[in-house]
Scaffold this motif. Structure first.
Motif, PDB file in Angstrom:
ATOM      1  N   ARG A  68       0.837  -1.206   0.000  1.00  0.00           N
ATOM      2  CA  ARG A  68       0.000   0.000   0.000  1.00  0.00           C
ATOM      3  C   ARG A  68       0.868   1.251   0.000  1.00  0.00           C
ATOM      4  O   ARG A  68       0.626   2.205  -0.739  1.00  0.00           O
ATOM      5  CB  ARG A  68      -0.932  -0.010   1.220  1.00  0.00           C
ATOM      6  CG  ARG A  68      -1.849   1.202   1.257  1.00  0.00           C
ATOM      7  CD  ARG A  68      -2.724   1.244   2.481  1.00  0.00           C
ATOM      8  NE  ARG A  68      -3.844   0.339   2.404  1.00  0.00           N
ATOM      9  CZ  ARG A  68      -4.112  -0.643   3.255  1.00  0.00           C
ATOM     10  NH1 ARG A  68      -3.306  -0.866   4.279  1.00  0.00           N
ATOM     11  NH2 ARG A  68      -5.167  -1.402   3.118  1.00  0.00           N
ATOM     12  N   SER A 128       0.712   3.963  -2.997  1.00  0.00           N
ATOM     13  CA  SER A 128      -0.011   5.203  -2.692  1.00  0.00           C
ATOM     14  C   SER A 128       0.921   6.388  -2.490  1.00  0.00           C
ATOM     15  O   SER A 128       0.490   7.530  -2.614  1.00  0.00           O
ATOM     16  CB  SER A 128      -0.947   5.012  -1.492  1.00  0.00           C
ATOM     17  OG  SER A 128      -0.189   4.682  -0.363  1.00  0.00           O
ATOM     18  N   GLY A 131      -3.362  -0.506  -6.440  1.00  0.00           N
ATOM     19  CA  GLY A 131      -3.994   0.740  -6.046  1.00  0.00           C
ATOM     20  C   GLY A 131      -5.483   0.581  -5.797  1.00  0.00           C
ATOM     21  O   GLY A 131      -6.135   1.453  -5.239  1.00  0.00           O
TER      22      GLY A 131
END
Ligand code: URC
Length: 310
Positions: free
Chosen positions: A85, A89, A144
């Motif tokens: 993640r 991100s 994503g």
């Protein structure tokens, strides 16, 4: 001839991370081997040499160690999800992260009074022996939006010393194998199972408990199946897991048949009879290799056929 850049990924492989958590003077160990692979808008890195979109592999390594310290390691899966993640991100050009983790288990050394919890000697609180059994594995992929978590294990060696037969097979002019009505069945399990958790909106499985339960069902099915072939045992192992673990939709096995051949002791005037307890020659190669996927009805197969380089 013009060329184009095909699939590409990069990152730091095999970051060995050992995290000690202290609970008073009782310590806990997480011992991982973490490999990061990133992909995204990385054409220019390859084509023109511009590194503007390149997060250094060295940084990915540092992130692994910093995250272990800052956030701890609850489970290999949770740690991999957190890393994936972060990479996707926090860096615009990075569109996809794949985190592969091997986990090595440690267990406490027992004290001389045989009890590692109520002790006078305090070395058991921080003394460990590495478990010789399986290596736990996980692979996290994140784009994503969607997650794919495939966990597994390798090098889990199991044996049934009876309750295995193999007969009734095709016989052609090259067949020499004798039918077996009581043989040893042994294998070194390599397996991967895919979780149906794919988005943040769904409730995440309890990764640690899930691993223990999948392994338990795998071993119990191996032990409890009266086997007419390793193929049949494999299917029993897989279906037992799919039927008992709702978080798992697909499981694949690669099972080498670790052949144990009865030794011919006739030349020495000895009868080598399975019924009385026999002597076997444990052959290391060649070996039969039995591989298959077991799926929940209606789901798509996603685990790659070849588990060896996963
Ligand atoms: O369980 C087995 N499956 C096979 O397909 C096979 N083939 C073989 O020679 N021995 C075995 N054993």
């Amino acid at each position: 001839m013009p060329t184009i850049l095909g699939q590409n990924q990069y990152g730091k492989a095999e970051n060995r991370v050992v995290k000690i958590t202290r609970d008073g003077d009782t310590h806990h160990i997480k011992d991982l081997n973490v490999s990061v692979a990133l992909s995204g808008d990385l054409e220019e890195v390859h084509l023109s040499g511009s590194n503007a979109n390149c997060l250094p592999t060295d940084t990915t390594k540092n992130t692994v160690y910093a995250f272990a310290k800052e956030y701890g390691i609850e489970s290999a899966e949770q740690f991999g999800i957190h890393l994936a993640r972060h990479f996707v991100s926090s860096q615009e050009p990075i569109k996809r992260a794949r985190i592969r983790i091997e986990e090595y288990a440690w267990e406490r050394i027992e004290t001389s009074d045989g009890n590692s919890r109520f002790i006078g000697a305090d070395e058991v609180k921080h003394s460990f022996v590495r478990k010789g059994q399986e290596v736990r594995l996980t692979e996290i992929t994140y784009d994503g939006e969607n997650w794919q978590v495939i966990s597994g294990l390798k090098d889990l060696i199991v044996m049934n010393s009876t309750n295995s037969e193999f007969w009734g097979y095709i016989k052609d002019q090259y067949t020499t194998l004798k039918e077996a009505y009581d043989r040893i069945l042994a294998t070194q399990v390599a397996s991967r199972w895919r979780f149906n958790w794919t988005s943040d909106e769904q409730r995440m499985p309890n990764w640690e408990r899930s691993y223990e339960q999948v392994k338990k069902h795998m071993l119990q099915a191996f032990a409890e199946t009266y086997s007419l072939s390793l193929q049949q045992t494999l299917y029993q192992m897989g279906s037992r897991i799919i039927n008992n673990r709702s978080e798992v939709d697909e499981i694949r096995f690669s099972l080498p048949n670790k052949h144990h051949f009865l030794v011919d002791l006739e030349p020495f005037g000895l009868k080598n009879d399975t019924a009385e307890g026999a002597v076997y020659y444990a052959a290391d190669r060649p070996y039969g290799l039995i591989e298959a996927t077991v799926l929940r009805d209606g789901v798509e197969a996603r685990i790659p056929m070849d588990l060896t380089n996963l």
